[in-house]
Motif scaffolding. Structure first.
Motif: not given
Ligand SMILES: [Cu+2]
Lengths: 162, 209
Positions: B188-195
């Motif tokens: 999966s990927t992480l975004s700085f926009q998610e909590p």
């Protein structure tokens, strides 16, 4: 006796410095029809060559104005930038022709969006040491401004990380 | 009599349509749910097999780093540059916080930060810059060719954007953090926009695999 005098002098100087009016910082600065408020930046990692500055600008006038440039003693030069996310790609560019502040509008410069870009950093912002600067608007002219310094990676001026 | 039959037929038709609507809705929600579950539970994403691959780069102490050192270990990898005012230091700080949050389990995870600006990000400079963050984050740089190669295999986009006067440049680049499982597949990927909590959960799911 001499040592005591020196200490007294220093203490007096500190008192005097504290009593002197500081340039407006977290509070507001008025320039023409514009109100510039809540200017802040944050601590940068060691050796960083750039930093972002953030603030809000409210136009109380009847005509649009534009934030066109800035200066700061901490930076070789200052630009007005826009950051956007495009399909997972972070894009940053200088705002061509300056950032418009429409009459009645409040424009927020904040992380992940518009920002003042301090480039060619001479020294990174340090906690507890507000950063001086100027902003120049097309119509309202130039104003001095002070950026409060938040911790490394802070997302807002009020509180630290997360 | 005819009226009653017609009425009954209409009712049957209505019920049938309603049933179809419910089925369609349920199928859609199921699909949505599956996609979300895949992200959160860390099952492989569609097309994930084509992301990643072997690479060789240079660590901040000047020694070489080969992707073979990652064999059998889950890792998080992301791309950036130190002349970045916002997203790179933010992501580095977030990853530092995630490592801290993991406690002892952090030993299981490798975290790699790859510079897409090797011209300016020398190993020494990268070392100094990263000293503000968790020292378990492995900083990597390399030759322009090496960085281009890893960018290609991880399908990372990056480009130089020259300043007006041509004296300086900044970079546009893929901002996501890729979570790779111990087999080297994208999970999966992480975004700085998610909590923060959602990112933390994804990392924990990766370690649970
Ligand atoms: Cu910028």
């Amino acid at each position: 006796m001499i040592r005591l005098d020196l200490h007294t002098t220093l203490a007096l100087a500190a008192l005097l410095a504290a009593a002197l009016p500081l340039p407006a910082s977290a509070s507001e600065v008025r320039v023409g029809d514009l109100i510039v408020a809540n200017a802040w930046t944050r601590v940068t990692p060691p050796g960083a060559r750039v930093a972002g500055g953030f603030l809000t600008i409210t136009n109380t006038g009847k005509a649009a104005d534009r934030l066109v440039s800035g200066t700061s003693p901490i930076a070789g030069h200052v630009e007005i930038h826009e950051m956007t996310m495009d399909g997972g790609v972070m894009k940053m560019r200088e705002v061509a022709g300056g950032l418009e502040i429409a009459p009645g509008a409040t424009v927020e410069l904040k992380p992940g969006s518009y920002h003042v870009m301090f480039m060619d950093l001479k020294s990174g912002p340090m906690e507890g040491k507000p950063v001086a600067g100027t902003l120049t608007f097309e119509k309202a002219g130039t104003t001095a401004i002070t950026f409060e310094v938040a911790p490394l990676g802070a997302k807002s001026p009020a509180h630290g990380m997360n | 009599m005819a009226n009653t039959r017609q009425g009954a037929l209409r009712s049957v038709r209505l019920v049938a349509w309603a049933a179809i609507a419910v089925l369609v809705l349920a199928a859609g929600m199921h699909l949505l749910g599956e996609a979300q579950k895949a992200q959160q539970s860390g099952r492989a994403l569609p097309g994930a097999a084509t992301i990643g691959g072997p690479f060789e780069l240079t660590r901040t102490d000047g020694t070489r780093f080969s992707s073979s050192a990652l064999a059998g270990k889950p890792y998080a990898i992301f791309f950036g540059f130190t002349h970045c005012p916002d997203i790179c230091p933010t992501t580095l700080l977030e990853m530092s916080n995630h490592l801290k949050e993991l406690g002892d389990r952090a030993d299981k995870l490798r975290v790699l930060f790859v510079s897409v600006d090797p011209e300016r990000d020398t190993p020494e400079h990268l070392k100094r810059y990263l000293s503000a963050f968790d020292d378990r984050i492995i900083g990597l740089t390399g030759t322009t060719q090496e960085v281009a190669a890893i960018g290609k295999s991880y399908r990372v986009f990056f480009e130089k954007v020259p300043s007006k006067d041509g004296q300086d440049y900044t970079m546009n680049h893929t901002a996501s953090v890729y979570l790779m499982d111990k087999a080297g597949s994208l999970v999966s990927t992480l975004s700085f926009q998610e909590p923060d909590e959602q990112r933390q959960k994804k990392i924990e799911n990766l370690l649970d695999r």
